[in-house]
Design an enzyme around this catalytic site. Structure first.
Site, PDB file in Angstrom:
ATOM      1  N   LYS A 122       0.867  -1.178   0.000  1.00 35.77           N
ATOM      2  CA  LYS A 122       0.000   0.000   0.000  1.00 35.77           C
ATOM      3  C   LYS A 122       0.902   1.225   0.000  1.00 35.77           C
ATOM      4  O   LYS A 122       2.065   1.147   0.410  1.00 35.77           O
ATOM      5  CB  LYS A 122      -0.892   0.007   1.244  1.00 35.77           C
ATOM      6  N   ASP A 162      -6.939   4.372  -4.549  1.00 34.78           N
ATOM      7  CA  ASP A 162      -7.639   4.206  -3.264  1.00 34.78           C
ATOM      8  C   ASP A 162      -8.268   5.569  -3.004  1.00 34.78           C
ATOM      9  O   ASP A 162      -8.490   6.339  -3.961  1.00 34.78           O
ATOM     10  CB  ASP A 162      -6.651   3.783  -2.156  1.00 34.78           C
TER      11      ASP A 162
HETATM   12  P1  NAP Z   1     -13.151   7.737  -2.506  1.00 37.71           P
HETATM   13  O1  NAP Z   1     -13.652   7.553  -3.909  1.00 37.71           O
HETATM   14  O2  NAP Z   1     -12.129   8.756  -2.233  1.00 37.71           O
HETATM   15  O3  NAP Z   1     -14.436   7.941  -1.555  1.00 37.71           O
HETATM   16  C1  NAP Z   1     -14.334   7.961  -0.173  1.00 37.71           C
HETATM   17  C2  NAP Z   1     -15.689   8.373   0.381  1.00 37.71           C
HETATM   18  O4  NAP Z   1     -15.687   8.250   1.807  1.00 37.71           O
HETATM   19  C3  NAP Z   1     -16.041   9.824   0.071  1.00 37.71           C
HETATM   20  O5  NAP Z   1     -17.430   9.933  -0.089  1.00 37.71           O
HETATM   21  C4  NAP Z   1     -15.586  10.529   1.352  1.00 37.71           C
HETATM   22  O6  NAP Z   1     -16.217  11.773   1.587  1.00 37.71           O
HETATM   23  C5  NAP Z   1     -16.008   9.530   2.378  1.00 37.71           C
HETATM   24  N1  NAP Z   1     -15.262   9.719   3.636  1.00 37.71           N
HETATM   25  C6  NAP Z   1     -13.926   9.842   3.785  1.00 37.71           C
HETATM   26  N2  NAP Z   1     -13.613  10.045   5.074  1.00 37.71           N
HETATM   27  C7  NAP Z   1     -14.785  10.036   5.744  1.00 37.71           C
HETATM   28  C8  NAP Z   1     -15.148  10.178   7.098  1.00 37.71           C
HETATM   29  N3  NAP Z   1     -14.204  10.376   8.030  1.00 37.71           N
HETATM   30  N4  NAP Z   1     -16.465  10.093   7.423  1.00 37.71           N
HETATM   31  C9  NAP Z   1     -17.406   9.889   6.485  1.00 37.71           C
HETATM   32  N5  NAP Z   1     -17.122   9.753   5.173  1.00 37.71           N
HETATM   33  C10 NAP Z   1     -15.844   9.819   4.816  1.00 37.71           C
HETATM   34  O7  NAP Z   1     -12.518   6.347  -1.960  1.00 37.71           O
HETATM   35  P2  NAP Z   1     -12.929   4.856  -2.322  1.00 37.71           P
HETATM   36  O8  NAP Z   1     -11.989   4.367  -3.361  1.00 37.71           O
HETATM   37  O9  NAP Z   1     -14.390   4.785  -2.534  1.00 37.71           O
HETATM   38  O10 NAP Z   1     -12.535   4.108  -0.961  1.00 37.71           O
HETATM   39  C11 NAP Z   1     -13.443   3.982   0.129  1.00 37.71           C
HETATM   40  C12 NAP Z   1     -12.957   2.874   1.064  1.00 37.71           C
HETATM   41  O11 NAP Z   1     -12.878   1.629   0.329  1.00 37.71           O
HETATM   42  C13 NAP Z   1     -11.572   3.066   1.673  1.00 37.71           C
HETATM   43  O12 NAP Z   1     -11.547   2.449   2.953  1.00 37.71           O
HETATM   44  C14 NAP Z   1     -10.680   2.273   0.731  1.00 37.71           C
HETATM   45  O13 NAP Z   1      -9.472   1.884   1.336  1.00 37.71           O
HETATM   46  C15 NAP Z   1     -11.568   1.084   0.447  1.00 37.71           C
HETATM   47  N6  NAP Z   1     -11.273   0.324  -0.755  1.00 37.71           N
HETATM   48  C16 NAP Z   1     -11.251   0.926  -1.980  1.00 37.71           C
HETATM   49  C17 NAP Z   1     -11.018   0.158  -3.112  1.00 37.71           C
HETATM   50  C18 NAP Z   1     -11.073   0.735  -4.492  1.00 37.71           C
HETATM   51  O14 NAP Z   1     -10.969  -0.035  -5.447  1.00 37.71           O
HETATM   52  N7  NAP Z   1     -11.273   2.023  -4.650  1.00 37.71           N
HETATM   53  C19 NAP Z   1     -10.752  -1.214  -2.988  1.00 37.71           C
HETATM   54  C20 NAP Z   1     -10.792  -1.802  -1.717  1.00 37.71           C
HETATM   55  C21 NAP Z   1     -11.064  -1.022  -0.616  1.00 37.71           C
HETATM   56  P3  NAP Z   1     -15.420  13.161   1.266  1.00 37.71           P
HETATM   57  O15 NAP Z   1     -15.474  13.291  -0.229  1.00 37.71           O
HETATM   58  O16 NAP Z   1     -16.200  14.177   2.000  1.00 37.71           O
HETATM   59  O17 NAP Z   1     -14.021  12.988   1.800  1.00 37.71           O
END
Ligand code: NAP
Length: 441
Positions: A122, A162
């Site tokens: 990561k 991510d």
């Molecule tokens: P993203 O597109 O950046 O979206 C993150 C979302 O979570 C946004 O709506 C953000 O809101 C919200 N958020 C962040 N911090 C927060 C908080 N403290 N309280 C409430 N909402 C919050 O990221 P993502 O890729 O969807 O990833 C989301 C999660 O899935 C993470 O844990 C990541 O590690 C995991 N994940 C992602 C992938 C992938 O393929 N993308 C794969 C496996 C796991 P704001 O815009 O207001 O910050």
């Protein structure tokens, strides 16, 4: 196990999230070591808890006003027993070594669970792309890659996105890698655009995969998502495509959120509007309620106060604590699947398990993203490009396989239906056996 955990805390001071992730896995491994003393003899667990390599670097760049900015970049290459290091990059102000190590540690077991040939890593930076111009994001990505390029490669380490790193950032990162190395090495990054080496369904894969995993869990009970009321936290990449697939499966998502608050829409979240707001305009979720009749916005607060049958935390780590878990159980929630990484606190997980809620940990339920990244690498290696239907069918098969591996390990160790134990054991055994075979390296 206690002494190994104590050693991890002592050797990695101040890295609370990493400690939490290690403890969660170690808590499952007692019966495995009792059955397989060879793992303890070769000190496999101690070795798994120590990253193979940790890289920290300066990322200097110039913003639109001409000011020099300095951020800190990270890449933690955790374990390569099963294949090249693989795992995303996170750009968020909260990023520090402890977050990157927790995510890298989880990634090792998640990647093993997919059954594919990928190790775990990561990375990221304490940079916030929010509010930055495209030019600023591009210059940041170029500076980041100017250091990172020497550590990665299609046979060495393959980063992806991510939080804060989506298609735009992957494009800038790939462009700089190509320029520096003078190689069109498609397999060095995943999450690329579908016109230039990306895979169909990669963007949707994590959210779709979480919904597929829920479908598998419910299928064991002769049930389905049809007619279920669902709450999804977040409104980013994972949340949007989890909502899309839940709706296709007949469920209704009535609430989603961002870091400022949540919206409730009893008619079901309007995905077209959500995508326009979040993927195109990069607006706040409060705008959703302003543009959608019948929807309401709650600033701050907890989205887990909204009653539902199925809860999908898809935002960030430790967003669902014990109080929220109790509220969900009291209001009739029967299924929880983690689209995000470690979104539920340990006390929250215990509450769900004690209440008999079907609980899927992130390392199983959100593995669809990295699995499709591995499919992207496969297509790059064979210079091929699959159709949307083929990629989605492969994803669904992989998620069913992960479900099967978790369920079988839980059965084998006398805890049927315990997906936490099943995921930790099935992931660990695959990595541990490869490490044993390769000797002390
Ligand atoms: P993203 O597109 O950046 O979206 C993150 C979302 O979570 C946004 O709506 C953000 O809101 C919200 N958020 C962040 N911090 C927060 C908080 N403290 N309280 C409430 N909402 C919050 O990221 P993502 O890729 O969807 O990833 C989301 C999660 O899935 C993470 O844990 C990541 O590690 C995991 N994940 C992602 C992938 C992938 O393929 N993308 C794969 C496996 C796991 P704001 O815009 O207001 O910050």
């Amino acid at each position: 196990m206690h002494s190994i955990y104590d050693l991890v805390v002592q050797r990695n001071p101040g890295e609370d999230e990493f400690h939490q992730a290690v403890r969660e896995v170690l808590d499952s491994l007692g019966p495995v070591v009792a059955r397989h003393p060879e793992y303890a003899d070769a000190r496999v667990i101690e070795r798994i808890c120590e990253p193979e390599r940790q890289i920290i670097f300066r990322v200097p760049w110039v913003d639109d006003s001409g000011r020099v900015e300095i951020h800190r970049g990270f890449r933690v290459e955790f374990n390569s027993a099963l294949g090249p290091y693989k795992g995303g990059l996170r750009f968020h102000p909260s990023v520090y070594l402890g977050i990157v190590k927790f995510l890298g540690f989880e990634q090792v077991f998640k990647n093993a669970l997919t059954g594919m040939p990928i190790g775990g890593a990561k990375g990221g930076a304490d940079f916030d792309p929010k509010g930055r111009s495209d030019g600023e994001v591009m210059r940041f990505c170029q500076s980041f890659m100017t250091e990172l390029y020497r550590h990665i490669g299609e046979y060495t380490d393959v980063p992806a996105g991510d939080i804060g790193v989506g298609g735009r950032e992957i494009g800038y990162l790939f462009g700089q890698y190509k320029r520096i190395t003078n190689r069109y090495e498609s397999g060095v990054l995943t999450g690329k655009g579908t016109g230039w080496g990306g895979s169909a369904v990669r963007k949707e894969a994590t959210g779709y995969g979480t919904a597929f995993f829920v479908r598998e869990m419910l299928r064991q009970r002769g049930e389905s998502l049809d007619g279920r009321r669902v709450v999804v936290s977040g409104s980013g990449n994972v949340a949007i495509y989890a909502i899309e697939k839940v709706h296709e499966m007949g469920g209704t998502v009535v609430a989603c959120s961002d870091s400022a608050g949540y919206v409730v829409d009893e008619a079901g979240i309007d995905l077209e509007l959500l995508k326009q707001l979040k993927e195109v305009e990069r607006a706040r979720i409060s705008e959703y309620a302003e543009r959608r009749p019948g929807a309401s916005y709650v600033a701050g607060g907890s989205i887990w106060d909204v009653p539902c049958h199925v809860a999908l935390p898809c935002a960030t780590e430790n967003e669902l604590d014990d109080a929220a878990a109790r509220t969900l159980v009291r209001q009739g929630c029967v299924v929880v699947a983690e689209g995000a990484n470690m979104p539920t606190t340990p006390a929250g997980v215990a509450t769900f398990v004690d209440a008999g809620v079907l609980f899927a940990p992130g390392k199983a339920a959100n593995a669809g993203g990295v699995a499709t990244s591995a499919l992207e690498m496969q297509q790059n290696a064979s210079r091929d490009s699959w159709t949307h239907d083929h990629a989605e069918t492969r994803l669904a098969e992989i998620m069913a396989g992960i479900h099967e591996r978790c369920a079988a390990a839980a059965d084998d160790y006398g805890r049927p239906g315990d997906y936490v134990l099943g995921a930790n054991i099935a992931g660990f055994v695959r990595v541990a056996d490869a490490m044993l075979a390769m000797g002390v390296v």
